[in-house]
Design a protein around this motif. Structure first.
Motif, PDB file in Angstrom:
ATOM      1  N   ALA A 244      68.551  78.185  22.415  1.00 14.77           N
ATOM      2  CA  ALA A 244      67.703  78.742  21.366  1.00 14.77           C
ATOM      3  C   ALA A 244      67.088  80.025  21.904  1.00 14.77           C
ATOM      4  CB  ALA A 244      66.616  77.751  20.963  1.00 14.77           C
ATOM      5  N   LEU A 245      67.204  81.081  21.143  1.00 14.51           N
ATOM      6  CA  LEU A 245      66.674  82.384  21.572  1.00 14.51           C
ATOM      7  C   LEU A 245      65.553  82.780  20.624  1.00 14.51           C
ATOM      8  CD1 LEU A 245      70.121  82.561  21.823  1.00 14.51           C
ATOM      9  CD2 LEU A 245      69.336  84.389  23.332  1.00 14.51           C
ATOM     10  N   GLU A 246      64.349  82.947  21.167  1.00 12.35           N
ATOM     11  CA  GLU A 246      63.170  83.247  20.367  1.00 12.35           C
ATOM     12  C   GLU A 246      62.917  84.745  20.404  1.00 12.35           C
ATOM     13  OE1 GLU A 246      60.238  83.807  18.200  1.00 12.35           O
ATOM     14  OE2 GLU A 246      59.758  84.450  20.240  1.00 12.35           O
ATOM     15  N   SER A 247      63.030  85.401  19.256  1.00 12.81           N
ATOM     16  CA  SER A 247      62.836  86.855  19.216  1.00 12.81           C
ATOM     17  C   SER A 247      61.789  87.284  18.199  1.00 12.81           C
ATOM     18  CB  SER A 247      64.172  87.558  18.909  1.00 12.81           C
ATOM     19  OG  SER A 247      64.675  87.161  17.655  1.00 12.81           O
ATOM     20  N   GLY A 253      57.199  80.803  16.323  1.00 14.43           N
ATOM     21  CA  GLY A 253      58.626  80.965  16.592  1.00 14.43           C
ATOM     22  C   GLY A 253      59.046  80.232  17.846  1.00 14.43           C
ATOM     23  N   LEU A 254      58.232  80.319  18.890  1.00 17.01           N
ATOM     24  CA  LEU A 254      58.556  79.615  20.127  1.00 17.01           C
ATOM     25  C   LEU A 254      58.525  78.109  19.906  1.00 17.01           C
ATOM     26  CD1 LEU A 254      59.242  79.575  23.087  1.00 17.01           C
ATOM     27  CD2 LEU A 254      56.812  79.906  23.620  1.00 17.01           C
ATOM     28  N   ALA A 255      57.568  77.638  19.113  1.00 23.26           N
ATOM     29  CA  ALA A 255      57.523  76.209  18.795  1.00 23.26           C
ATOM     30  C   ALA A 255      58.794  75.782  18.071  1.00 23.26           C
ATOM     31  CB  ALA A 255      56.286  75.900  17.951  1.00 23.26           C
ATOM     32  N   SER A 256      59.263  76.607  17.148  1.00 25.00           N
ATOM     33  CA  SER A 256      60.495  76.287  16.422  1.00 25.00           C
ATOM     34  C   SER A 256      61.693  76.264  17.368  1.00 25.00           C
ATOM     35  CB  SER A 256      60.739  77.308  15.309  1.00 25.00           C
ATOM     36  OG  SER A 256      59.768  77.195  14.294  1.00 25.00           O
ATOM     37  N   ALA A 257      61.723  77.200  18.318  1.00 21.89           N
ATOM     38  CA  ALA A 257      62.828  77.232  19.279  1.00 21.89           C
ATOM     39  C   ALA A 257      62.833  75.967  20.132  1.00 21.89           C
ATOM     40  CB  ALA A 257      62.711  78.472  20.164  1.00 21.89           C
ATOM     41  N   ILE A 258      61.658  75.530  20.566  1.00 21.81           N
ATOM     42  CA  ILE A 258      61.568  74.308  21.376  1.00 21.81           C
ATOM     43  C   ILE A 258      62.016  73.097  20.565  1.00 21.81           C
ATOM     44  CG2 ILE A 258      59.914  72.724  22.458  1.00 21.81           C
ATOM     45  CD1 ILE A 258      58.374  75.236  23.395  1.00 21.81           C
ATOM     46  N   ARG A 259      61.587  73.031  19.326  1.00 23.22           N
ATOM     47  CA  ARG A 259      61.952  71.884  18.487  1.00 23.22           C
ATOM     48  C   ARG A 259      63.428  71.908  18.111  1.00 23.22           C
ATOM     49  NH1 ARG A 259      56.565  72.965  16.149  1.00 23.22           N
ATOM     50  NH2 ARG A 259      55.194  71.227  16.772  1.00 23.22           N
ATOM     51  N   GLY A 260      63.997  73.107  17.987  1.00 24.72           N
ATOM     52  CA  GLY A 260      65.394  73.220  17.562  1.00 24.72           C
ATOM     53  C   GLY A 260      66.401  73.127  18.683  1.00 24.72           C
ATOM     54  N   ALA A 261      65.926  73.122  19.929  1.00 28.42           N
ATOM     55  CA  ALA A 261      66.833  73.024  21.076  1.00 28.42           C
ATOM     56  C   ALA A 261      67.221  71.568  21.315  1.00 28.42           C
ATOM     57  CB  ALA A 261      66.173  73.601  22.317  1.00 28.42           C
ATOM     58  N   GLY A 265      68.685  71.360  26.694  1.00 26.93           N
ATOM     59  CA  GLY A 265      69.084  72.707  26.314  1.00 26.93           C
ATOM     60  C   GLY A 265      68.234  73.780  26.972  1.00 26.93           C
ATOM     61  N   ARG A 266      68.511  75.002  26.609  1.00 22.90           N
ATOM     62  CA  ARG A 266      67.808  76.157  27.188  1.00 22.90           C
ATOM     63  C   ARG A 266      67.174  76.978  26.081  1.00 22.90           C
ATOM     64  NH1 ARG A 266      70.365  79.974  31.805  1.00 22.90           N
ATOM     65  NH2 ARG A 266      70.006  78.014  32.902  1.00 22.90           N
ATOM     66  N   VAL A 267      65.934  77.409  26.315  1.00 20.42           N
ATOM     67  CA  VAL A 267      65.217  78.289  25.395  1.00 20.42           C
ATOM     68  C   VAL A 267      64.995  79.626  26.090  1.00 20.42           C
ATOM     69  CG1 VAL A 267      63.085  78.663  24.090  1.00 20.42           C
ATOM     70  CG2 VAL A 267      64.065  76.353  24.250  1.00 20.42           C
ATOM     71  N   VAL A 268      65.502  80.697  25.481  1.00 21.81           N
ATOM     72  CA  VAL A 268      65.330  82.043  26.027  1.00 21.81           C
ATOM     73  C   VAL A 268      64.227  82.744  25.231  1.00 21.81           C
ATOM     74  CG1 VAL A 268      66.423  84.239  26.565  1.00 21.81           C
ATOM     75  CG2 VAL A 268      67.755  82.122  26.687  1.00 21.81           C
ATOM     76  N   MET A 269      63.178  83.142  25.927  1.00 22.70           N
ATOM     77  CA  MET A 269      62.023  83.762  25.284  1.00 22.70           C
ATOM     78  C   MET A 269      62.161  85.278  25.370  1.00 22.70           C
ATOM     79  SD  MET A 269      59.144  81.130  26.796  1.00 22.70           S
ATOM     80  CE  MET A 269      59.760  81.320  28.474  1.00 22.70           C
ATOM     81  N   VAL A 270      62.493  85.885  24.236  1.00 20.38           N
ATOM     82  CA  VAL A 270      62.770  87.328  24.178  1.00 20.38           C
ATOM     83  C   VAL A 270      61.596  88.082  23.555  1.00 20.38           C
ATOM     84  CG1 VAL A 270      64.453  89.074  23.481  1.00 20.38           C
ATOM     85  CG2 VAL A 270      65.194  86.702  23.813  1.00 20.38           C
ATOM     86  N   THR A 287      59.673  66.396  28.020  1.00 20.44           N
ATOM     87  CA  THR A 287      60.385  65.145  27.792  1.00 20.44           C
ATOM     88  C   THR A 287      61.849  65.353  27.439  1.00 20.44           C
ATOM     89  OG1 THR A 287      59.687  65.089  25.459  1.00 20.44           O
ATOM     90  CG2 THR A 287      58.270  63.970  27.075  1.00 20.44           C
ATOM     91  N   ARG A 288      62.204  66.531  26.951  1.00 26.14           N
ATOM     92  CA  ARG A 288      63.611  66.838  26.655  1.00 26.14           C
ATOM     93  C   ARG A 288      64.293  67.599  27.794  1.00 26.14           C
ATOM     94  NH1 ARG A 288      63.401  68.824  20.286  1.00 26.14           N
ATOM     95  NH2 ARG A 288      62.521  66.892  19.421  1.00 26.14           N
ATOM     96  N   GLU A 289      63.546  67.831  28.882  1.00 25.40           N
ATOM     97  CA  GLU A 289      64.052  68.586  30.029  1.00 25.40           C
ATOM     98  C   GLU A 289      64.687  69.910  29.596  1.00 25.40           C
ATOM     99  OE1 GLU A 289      66.454  66.423  32.794  1.00 25.40           O
ATOM    100  OE2 GLU A 289      64.787  65.156  33.433  1.00 25.40           O
ATOM    101  N   LEU A 290      63.924  70.652  28.794  1.00 25.99           N
ATOM    102  CA  LEU A 290      64.389  71.964  28.379  1.00 25.99           C
ATOM    103  C   LEU A 290      64.176  72.978  29.505  1.00 25.99           C
ATOM    104  CD1 LEU A 290      62.938  72.194  24.744  1.00 25.99           C
ATOM    105  CD2 LEU A 290      65.183  71.373  25.475  1.00 25.99           C
ATOM    106  N   GLU A 291      65.047  73.962  29.552  1.00 21.67           N
ATOM    107  CA  GLU A 291      64.876  75.081  30.468  1.00 21.67           C
ATOM    108  C   GLU A 291      64.316  76.251  29.669  1.00 21.67           C
ATOM    109  OE1 GLU A 291      68.540  76.023  32.372  1.00 21.67           O
ATOM    110  OE2 GLU A 291      68.972  73.937  32.893  1.00 21.67           O
ATOM    111  N   LEU A 292      63.120  76.688  30.012  1.00 21.30           N
ATOM    112  CA  LEU A 292      62.501  77.837  29.353  1.00 21.30           C
ATOM    113  C   LEU A 292      62.616  79.035  30.280  1.00 21.30           C
ATOM    114  CD1 LEU A 292      61.368  75.533  27.603  1.00 21.30           C
ATOM    115  CD2 LEU A 292      59.209  76.777  27.467  1.00 21.30           C
ATOM    116  N   VAL A 293      63.307  80.079  29.818  1.00 22.54           N
ATOM    117  CA  VAL A 293      63.501  81.266  30.644  1.00 22.54           C
ATOM    118  C   VAL A 293      63.066  82.507  29.880  1.00 22.54           C
ATOM    119  CG1 VAL A 293      65.402  80.216  31.920  1.00 22.54           C
ATOM    120  CG2 VAL A 293      65.901  81.604  29.923  1.00 22.54           C
TER     121      VAL A 293
END
Length: 349
Positions: A244-247, A253-261, A265-270, A287-293
Motif C-alpha cells: 500500500a502506497l500512501e500519497s 490516508g495513512l490509516a486507510s493504507a494500514i487497514r488496506g494492507a 504486507g508493506r506500507v510505503v509512506m510517500v 498485530t499484522r506485522e506490517l512493514e512501514l517504510v
C-alpha cells in the motif's frame, strides 16, 4: 552564445509570502565554469509550490525572503558550461534538483544521498539563504543537475520526469511488485504517477483511492485496474494489498493504507504528513506485522525514468490536465489547487 550577450534578468515566478505570488524580473546568475544557462520550456506546479503560495511555508520550510519557485522543469541548453562538462548548446534537458549535503556529524547511508542532512533542493526554503527554483525563462544550473534527453523528446513530458522519479523511488521502496496487488491512497499527481510506475513494474491489480472522481479517472488512464472513493472504507480495508502506497499526506490516508494492507504486507509512506504526532491505527501495524517504510524524493531513479519513457515502458502524459503561459501563473496555481478538476498543471515559459 557569449555570456556577455545573455540578459542580466529574466521573467520568473517568485513567492514573497502567503498569498503573495509575483511574476517579476529575477536576475540571471552568471555561470561558474561547470554551470550552463538553460532556456526553460515547461515547469510543473508541485504541491510544495502551492504551499509556499497559500501558506508561505511548505511543512517546516518557512519563507523568510522572496524565493523563485519550481523544481519540475525541462528546457534546452542556451549556454553550455565553459569547462566542457554537460550537454551542448541546443540539447534538450531535464533537471535533477537535489544537491546532497553532509554536515560531518549526522549518519546516513552513503548510497542514499536523498537522506543527507543538509542537502538543498531547487525552490526550497528549508535553509537560509533559500535555494531559488527554476520557474524562470533563463536559469543557471550546475551541469551535474542536467539530464540529457533524446533530440525528439517532448519537453512537455520532460517536465514530469522529476515527479515521476519520486513515484519510481516510492515503488522501488515497495520491493518486487510483479504480479502483486497494490493499493494507492491518494491519486493526485504523485499518486497517479505511482500508478503508472506500478504498471511499468508489473504490478497485478492496482487499486487507486481518492476523494475526487476526477483523480480516479486520471489514475485509470495511467493503469489503475480498480478505483475506490475515499469514503468506501469497507472496500478499502478489503483490498488486502501486498503493498500500500500512501500519497495523500494525511493521517486518514495513512490509516486507510494500514487497514488496506494484507497481513505481512508493506506500507510505503510517500505523502509528507504534517509535523508532530499523527493519530493512526498502529496496533494493526503491529498485530499484522506490517512493514512501514518511508519514501523521500529520489536518487538516480531519474535515469531509470528517462530510459523507461524512451522505450515506452512508462507512459505518464495522461497526468497533464492543464497548461498555462507563464503570464497566467496565478490562474495556473488556482487551477492546480483544485484537485476536483485538475491533476498536473504545467507552466509554459
Amino acid at each position: 552564445m557569449n555570456t556577455k550577450s545573455i540578459p542580466t534578468s529574466t521573467l520568473g515566478v517568485v513567492a514573497y509570502g502567503a498569498n503573495d505570488l509575483r511574476i517579476t524580473e529575477v536576475p540571471v546568475r552568471p555561470p561558474a565554469p561547470d554551470e550552463a544557462i538553460i532556456k526553460i520550456a515547461y515547469g510543473g506546479v508541485c504541491g510544495s509550490d502551492l504551499h509556499y503560495w497559500t501558506h508561505g511555508a511548505a511543512g517546516e520550510s518557512v519563507l523568510r525572503a522572496p524565493m523563485t519557485l519550481g523544481h519540475e522543469v525541462s528546457g534546452t541548453v542556451l549556454v553550455p558550461a565553459a569547462d566542457g562538462s554537460g550537454p551542448h548548446k541546443g540539447d534538450p534537458v531535464t533537471v535533477h534538483p537535489a544537491t546532497p549535503g553532509d554536515d560531518g556529524h549526522t549518519r546516513y547511508p552513503a548510497d542514499r544521498p536523498n537522506l543527507s542532512p543538509v542537502g538543498t533542493y531547487l525552490g526550497s526554503a528549508a535553509r537560509v539563504p533559500h535555494c531559488d527554483g527554476a520557474f524562470a525563462r533563463l536559469v543557471t544550473l550546475p551541469t551535474r543537475m542536467l539530464r540529457l534527453l533524446p533530440t525528439n523528446f517532448d519537453l512537455r513530458t520532460a517536465a514530469l520526469i522529476e515527479p515521476a522519479s519520486v513515484a519510481w523511488h516510492a515503488v522501488s521502496r515497495a520491493g518486487d511488485v510483479r504480479g502483486k496487488t497494490a493499493l494507492v491512497i491518494g491519486a493526485g499527481p504523485i499518486g497517479a504517477l505511482i500508478v503508472a510506475a506500478l504498471r511499468a513494474a508489473g504490478a497485478g491489480e492496482i487499486v487507486a483511492v481518492d476523494l475526487h472522481q476526477h483523480a480516479l479517472d486520471v489514475a485509470t488512464r495511467l493503469g489503475a485496474t480498480r478505483t475506490l472513493l475515499a469514503d468506501q472504507a469497507d472496500a478499502i480495508a478489503d483490498a488486502q494489498a501486498d503493498v500500500a502506497l500512501e500519497s495523500s499526506g494525511s493521517h486518514r490516508g495513512l490509516a486507510s493504507a494500514i487497514r488496506g494492507a494484507s497481513r505481512g504486507g508493506r506500507v510505503v509512506m510517500v505523502g509528507l504528513l504534517p509535523s508532530g504526532d499523527q493519530p493512526v491505527p498502529m496496533s494493526l501495524a503491529i498485530t499484522r506485522e506490517l512493514e512501514l517504510v518511508g519514501s523521500f524524493r529520489f536518487n538516480e531513479e531519474i535515469d531509470d525514468v528517462i530510459a523507461a519513457l524512451c522505450t515506452g515502458r512508462l507512459d505518464i502524459d495522461a497526468v497533464i490536465t492543464h497548461e498555462f503561459g507563464v503570464d497566467d501563473t496565478l490562474a495556473a496555481f488556482e487551477t492546480a489547487r483544485d484537485a476536483s478538476s485538475s491533476s498536473k498543471v504545467l507552466l509554459r515559459f
